[in-house]
Design an enzyme around this catalytic site. Structure first.
Site, PDB file in Angstrom:
ATOM      1  N   ASP A 108      -5.777   6.187   0.194  1.00 47.06           N
ATOM      2  CA  ASP A 108      -6.264   4.814   0.352  1.00 47.06           C
ATOM      3  C   ASP A 108      -7.509   4.559  -0.480  1.00 47.06           C
ATOM      4  O   ASP A 108      -7.780   3.423  -0.883  1.00 47.06           O
ATOM      5  CB  ASP A 108      -6.624   4.533   1.823  1.00 47.06           C
ATOM      6  CG  ASP A 108      -5.418   4.565   2.738  1.00 47.06           C
ATOM      7  OD1 ASP A 108      -4.322   4.887   2.257  1.00 47.06           O
ATOM      8  OD2 ASP A 108      -5.586   4.269   3.934  1.00 47.06           O
ATOM      9  N   ASP A 196      -7.555  -1.583  -2.173  1.00 44.84           N
ATOM     10  CA  ASP A 196      -7.435  -0.216  -1.664  1.00 44.84           C
ATOM     11  C   ASP A 196      -6.603   0.546  -2.692  1.00 44.84           C
ATOM     12  O   ASP A 196      -5.652  -0.013  -3.272  1.00 44.84           O
ATOM     13  CB  ASP A 196      -6.700  -0.190  -0.315  1.00 44.84           C
ATOM     14  CG  ASP A 196      -7.599  -0.585   0.862  1.00 44.84           C
ATOM     15  OD1 ASP A 196      -8.729  -1.069   0.641  1.00 44.84           O
ATOM     16  OD2 ASP A 196      -7.138  -0.419   2.013  1.00 44.84           O
ATOM     17  N   HIS A 245      -0.894  -1.660   1.577  1.00 48.48           N
ATOM     18  CA  HIS A 245      -0.521  -0.394   0.946  1.00 48.48           C
ATOM     19  C   HIS A 245       0.961  -0.379   0.566  1.00 48.48           C
ATOM     20  O   HIS A 245       1.836  -0.607   1.385  1.00 48.48           O
ATOM     21  CB  HIS A 245      -0.878   0.804   1.832  1.00 48.48           C
ATOM     22  CG  HIS A 245      -2.357   0.816   2.164  1.00 48.48           C
ATOM     23  ND1 HIS A 245      -2.900   1.601   3.134  1.00 48.48           N
ATOM     24  CD2 HIS A 245      -3.393   0.115   1.635  1.00 48.48           C
ATOM     25  CE1 HIS A 245      -4.213   1.386   3.186  1.00 48.48           C
ATOM     26  NE2 HIS A 245      -4.534   0.475   2.287  1.00 48.48           N
ATOM     27  N   ASP A 247       2.892   2.060  -0.349  1.00 47.54           N
ATOM     28  CA  ASP A 247       3.667   3.297  -0.313  1.00 47.54           C
ATOM     29  C   ASP A 247       4.559   3.497   0.918  1.00 47.54           C
ATOM     30  O   ASP A 247       5.066   4.601   1.140  1.00 47.54           O
ATOM     31  CB  ASP A 247       2.776   4.520  -0.579  1.00 47.54           C
ATOM     32  CG  ASP A 247       1.532   4.576   0.287  1.00 47.54           C
ATOM     33  OD1 ASP A 247       1.327   3.658   1.100  1.00 47.54           O
ATOM     34  OD2 ASP A 247       0.759   5.538   0.149  1.00 47.54           O
ATOM     35  N   ARG A 264      11.775  -5.441   2.746  1.00 51.07           N
ATOM     36  CA  ARG A 264      10.665  -5.944   1.914  1.00 51.07           C
ATOM     37  C   ARG A 264      11.058  -5.806   0.451  1.00 51.07           C
ATOM     38  O   ARG A 264      10.471  -5.009  -0.283  1.00 51.07           O
ATOM     39  CB  ARG A 264       9.392  -5.121   2.161  1.00 51.07           C
ATOM     40  CG  ARG A 264       9.034  -4.914   3.605  1.00 51.07           C
ATOM     41  CD  ARG A 264       7.874  -3.919   3.708  1.00 51.07           C
ATOM     42  NE  ARG A 264       7.590  -3.577   5.085  1.00 51.07           N
ATOM     43  CZ  ARG A 264       6.799  -2.575   5.465  1.00 51.07           C
ATOM     44  NH1 ARG A 264       6.215  -1.823   4.544  1.00 51.07           N
ATOM     45  NH2 ARG A 264       6.585  -2.329   6.738  1.00 51.07           N
ATOM     46  N   SER A 298       0.597   1.999  11.308  1.00 50.01           N
ATOM     47  CA  SER A 298       1.674   1.842  10.329  1.00 50.01           C
ATOM     48  C   SER A 298       2.984   1.501  11.016  1.00 50.01           C
ATOM     49  O   SER A 298       3.119   1.612  12.233  1.00 50.01           O
ATOM     50  CB  SER A 298       1.837   3.132   9.537  1.00 50.01           C
ATOM     51  OG  SER A 298       0.598   3.534   9.018  1.00 50.01           O
ATOM     52  N   SER A 299       3.962   1.138  10.196  1.00 48.12           N
ATOM     53  CA  SER A 299       5.279   0.798  10.716  1.00 48.12           C
ATOM     54  C   SER A 299       6.176   2.040  10.683  1.00 48.12           C
ATOM     55  O   SER A 299       5.778   3.098  10.169  1.00 48.12           O
ATOM     56  CB  SER A 299       5.904  -0.301   9.857  1.00 48.12           C
ATOM     57  OG  SER A 299       6.285   0.250   8.612  1.00 48.12           O
ATOM     58  N   CYS A 351       0.249   9.037   1.923  1.00 50.08           N
ATOM     59  CA  CYS A 351      -1.083   8.572   2.342  1.00 50.08           C
ATOM     60  C   CYS A 351      -2.075   9.711   2.505  1.00 50.08           C
ATOM     61  O   CYS A 351      -3.245   9.573   2.152  1.00 50.08           O
ATOM     62  CB  CYS A 351      -1.015   7.858   3.684  1.00 50.08           C
ATOM     63  SG  CYS A 351       0.132   6.497   3.771  1.00 50.08           S
TER      64      CYS A 351
HETATM   65  N1  GLY Z   1       2.256  -0.641   4.915  1.00 45.17           N
HETATM   66  C1  GLY Z   1       2.421   0.462   5.736  1.00 45.17           C
HETATM   67  C2  GLY Z   1       3.528   0.288   6.724  1.00 45.17           C
HETATM   68  O1  GLY Z   1       4.624  -0.128   6.473  1.00 45.17           O
HETATM   69  O2  GLY Z   1       3.305   0.577   7.811  1.00 45.17           O
END
Ligand code: GLY
Length: 369
Positions: A108, A196, A245, A247, A264, A298-299, A351
């Site tokens: 990050d 970031d 982010h 990634d 996405r 995060s997801s 990350c």
């Molecule tokens: N951008 C990070 C996630 O998908 O959680």
């Protein structure tokens, strides 16, 4: 120990030296505008802050240590940050916040481009001093590598003017968030450059940068002027209600091949540079989990937050069986790494690492623009 050479131009050439983060003393920071916009509305993290439970820190550190050992066993040199006291507040003439965050995700903060490591501006107040965790390493690299360029982006002021008040409401709802993010109406304004490092992907001469919550257009413009020998491409990913982010959204695996989060997708007009140059963008496999672990920012798409060791070898989180299966079909050897219980500390395998050395040169992968 061998002397340091800082050199990495992309996300896939053979990795020889890397920084792996630590979970020590990691805090859930108090509320602040940029962070509030990111924490999902139904998250168990809402309304709480302070040091994370010690047993979770110990478990995350065990996993990070184990990952470091796995890399070392493959001949990769691994360095670790020196954690600062994240319980300390951040106070500047412009803002105050009661605690910091941690140093699990060096990706990050640190952007390695060739012989340079650039400390990002960051866009959360609690992350203003995060670079200090890595300064002992930067000082060592500076002493050992006469060509290392240690750079730092202008520290942002992070006043309230940097954040749209629209995002301060706790109940915006996912539908409205998706409409806003599709229109590129993000939480950060354009008062000063913000980025970031984890919003940047390196493709040799080209840098692909996500415009979203943590990186604004001025930040991308700053990167364009700073990396004046590069081409810098802003991208955005409608479909992500919390776009920070790049990634867990867009993951290059080797020249010509990128995974894209199927929720996405890169908009058509932004695909042109890849299509014109023979790059294939494939949908990533579904995550193995329906929900993120407890107290996680995060997801579930950390499934695609992989670390490429070389164009044929990739580290995938051990429980992400569908992602591993897809990698296998794509001709990659999969190295399983257990990390899920460290996700809450700042992300996945990409990350929690930052490149120091890949056996790479600065190539032009997009000659047809
Ligand atoms: N951008 C990070 C996630 O998908 O959680």
């Amino acid at each position: 120990m061998e002397k340091t050479v800082v050199n990495s131009w992309n996300e896939w050439d053979p990795l020889k030296h890397v920084i792996v983060g630590r979970a020590d003393n990691c805090h859930i920071p108090p509320e602040e505008p940029a962070l509030d916009a990111k924490v999902p509305e139904d998250s168990d993290m809402r309304g709480q802050h302070g040091m994370r439970p010690l047993h979770t820190i110990d478990l995350a550190n065990d996993l990070l240590d184990q990952f470091a050992k796995q890399l070392e066993a493959r001949g990769i040199r691994v360095d670790r940050p020196t954690p600062i006291d994240h319980s300390l507040p951040v106070t500047t003439p412009d803002f105050h916040t009661d605690s910091q965050f941690g140093c699990m995700p060096p990706r990050d903060v640190l952007l390695t481009v060739g012989s340079e490591i650039l400390e990002a501006t960051m866009s959360y107040r609690c992350r203003w001093f995060e670079y200090l965790n890595y300064r002992p390493l930067m000082e060592q690299y500076f002493d050992e590598d006469p060509n290392f360029r240690h750079e730092t982006a202008p520290k942002p002021r992070l006043t309230d003017a940097d954040y749209r008040p629209d995002y301060l409401s706790e109940k915006i709802g996912v539908d409205k968030r998706l409409k806003w993010t599709a229109k590129k109406f993000f939480v950060t304004t354009e008062v000063e450059p913000l980025f970031d490092a984890a919003d940047v992907l390196r493709f040799g001469k080209d840098l692909v940068v996500q415009h979203g919550f943590t990186t604004n257009l001025k930040g991308i413009e700053w990167l364009r002027r700073h990396f004046s020998e590069h081409r810098v491409h802003p991208v955005n990913f409608p479909g992500d209600p919390y776009p920070i982010h790049i990634d867990a959204t867009f993951t290059p695996l080797r020249p010509g091949l990128i995974l894209n989060n199927p929720h996405r997708r890169l908009p058509d007009d932004q695909r042109v540079m890849f299509e014109k140059n023979g790059w294939e963008i494939v949908d990533a496999a579904q995550p193995a989990h329906n929900t993120p672990p407890d107290l996680c920012y995060s997801s579930v798409w950390l499934s695609m937050n992989v670390l490429v060791l070389d164009p044929k070898t990739v580290c995938v989180e051990k429980s992400e069986v569908y992602q591993a299966e897809q990698m296998d079909k794509l001709g990659m050897e999969v190295v399983e790494v257990e990390l899920r219980d460290a996700y809450a500390f700042g992300g996945g395998l990409h990350c929690c690492t930052a490149d120091v050395y890949r056996e790479s040169t600065c190539e032009d992968y997009f000659p047809n623009m």
